[in-house]
Write a protein that holds these residues in place. Structure first.
Motif, PDB file in Angstrom:
ATOM      1  N   LEU A  83       0.855  -1.185   0.000  1.00  0.00           N
ATOM      2  CA  LEU A  83       0.000   0.000   0.000  1.00  0.00           C
ATOM      3  C   LEU A  83       0.892   1.236   0.000  1.00  0.00           C
ATOM      4  O   LEU A  83       1.962   1.235   0.618  1.00  0.00           O
ATOM      5  N   ASP A  86       1.553   3.510   4.624  1.00  0.00           N
ATOM      6  CA  ASP A  86       1.770   2.527   5.683  1.00  0.00           C
ATOM      7  C   ASP A  86       1.235   3.102   6.994  1.00  0.00           C
ATOM      8  O   ASP A  86       1.871   3.958   7.610  1.00  0.00           O
ATOM      9  N   TRP A 117       3.259   8.622  -1.097  1.00  0.00           N
ATOM     10  CA  TRP A 117       2.598   7.852  -2.165  1.00  0.00           C
ATOM     11  C   TRP A 117       3.522   7.675  -3.370  1.00  0.00           C
ATOM     12  O   TRP A 117       3.671   6.579  -3.902  1.00  0.00           O
ATOM     13  N   TRP A 123       4.141   4.962  -6.476  1.00  0.00           N
ATOM     14  CA  TRP A 123       2.825   4.825  -7.088  1.00  0.00           C
ATOM     15  C   TRP A 123       2.535   6.027  -7.980  1.00  0.00           C
ATOM     16  O   TRP A 123       3.114   7.100  -7.820  1.00  0.00           O
TER      17      TRP A 123
END
Length: 349
Positions: A83, A86, A117, A123
């Motif tokens: 993800l 965290d 991110w 990401w």
């Protein structure tokens, strides 16, 4: 960022974003404050205006890197973290919790999450920007997208490196409550490599048609209106179109095709519903679900221009009976929007 009672944020952004507080009204209202505070606060208002100018000029082009590619995290791929956020980190958990629960974050927390991110987790920044739009009560493609572009370095070439230093400075004591305090994953500055420069959109330097970007400078009256079209950018009872026709019914349309794409959180929809309920206390209001063009096609509506591509497309199809000027803080011109500083230097304000 923390503790909450030490924050110096106004929390006006949801009301500014939806036109309940025009920037000019806020700008003038704070004039008598301490000069240093007024200057810094007005710079934040100008950042909002700059975001609107940029988005009005470039539209969907703001979804692509403005000046640089996203940074490349060192020895990390998007698949190397399950993800992007965290939540075992106290700082991330605090910010994500407020985002999902309250739909609002101070600017520093937004920068933390955007950097975590993309800069550290690798990401796609556009997916993170979508996540913010889902939850933020002030979520707009203009300000939100510009904030992500700046934080991940696609607008400047200098990614913001979220590290423990910022947490200790902006949230003193929070690290002491963190289960990872002895092995902090953001102890050091991230080894992110700035992205390569991209070919700039030529309209960053100049606007060939600033009149089209800014919308009308005076009301355009074509027919006698029979309703006022209220948009998400013009929810104030004192909005120009609403103020001109207080006796006409106001019409707001929950745009079902758009909402199906955005998938806004319940709190964003509740914020809109509560705002509409307040508007209904001062005038006759109709609320519809559907396609705004279909709902308003036969209504001959007056409306206030909105500097967003979706409004422009729908207004072109509807041909409103009256089109009122958008309440800019400073009307867009043809000069550069390559950066906030370049845009700011050209202002007459």
């Amino acid at each position: 960022v923390w503790p909450v009672d030490r924050r110096g944020a106004s929390r006006l952004s949801p009301y500014i974003r939806h036109g309940l507080l025009p920037l000019r009204r806020v700008w003038d209202h704070v004039a008598a404050g301490p000069s240093h505070d007024v200057s810094r606060f007005r710079d934040e208002l100008l950042w909002q205006e700059y975001a609107r100018h940029l988005y009005a000029r470039l539209g969907p082009r703001t979804a692509t890197p403005l000046r640089h590619l996203p940074p490349q995290p060192a020895q990390r791929t998007p698949q190397s973290t399950a993800l992007p956020w965290d939540r075992s980190m106290a700082c991330v958990d605090l910010a994500v919790g407020e985002l999902e629960r309250d739909g609002w974050l101070v600017n520093q927390a937004r920068m933390w999450l955007a950097s975590q991110w993309t800069v550290r987790s690798g990401w796609d920044w556009r997916a993170g920007e979508d996540a913010f739009v889902t939850h933020l009560l002030d979520g707009s493609r203009a300000a939100n997208r510009l904030g992500w572009q700046w934080t991940v370095g696609t607008g400047t070439g200098r990614p913001y490196g979220f590290s423990r230093h910022q947490v200790r400075r902006r949230a003193p004591g929070l690290c002491d409550r963190c289960g990872l305090r002895a092995s902090c994953p953001i102890e050091d500055w991230p080894d992110a490599v700035p992205g390569a420069a991209v070919d700039r959109e030529h309209r960053l330097r100049s606007d060939p048609d600033p009149q089209a970007t800014a919308g009308p400078s005076a009301p355009l009256r074509h027919r006698a209106p029979r309703a006022v079209w209220v948009t998400a950018e013009s929810l104030d009872a004192d909005d120009p179109a609403s103020r001109s026709h207080p006796q006409l019914p106001a019409v707001f349309v929950f745009d079902v095709p758009l909402l199906a794409r955005l998938r806004l959180s319940g709190k964003r929809l509740v914020f809109l519903a509560e705002t509409l309920a307040e508007l209904a206390e001062s005038r006759r209001l109709e609320v519809h679900r559907g396609d705004p063009v279909q709902v308003l096609r036969q209504r001959d509506a007056a409306v206030t221009y909105a500097p967003v591509p979706g409004f422009v497309r729908r207004a072109d199809r509807l041909q409103p009976a009256e089109l009122h000027p958008y309440p800019w803080l400073t009307r867009p011109g043809g000069g550069p929007v390559t950066s906030f500083s370049a845009w700011r230097r050209a202002l007459q304000i």
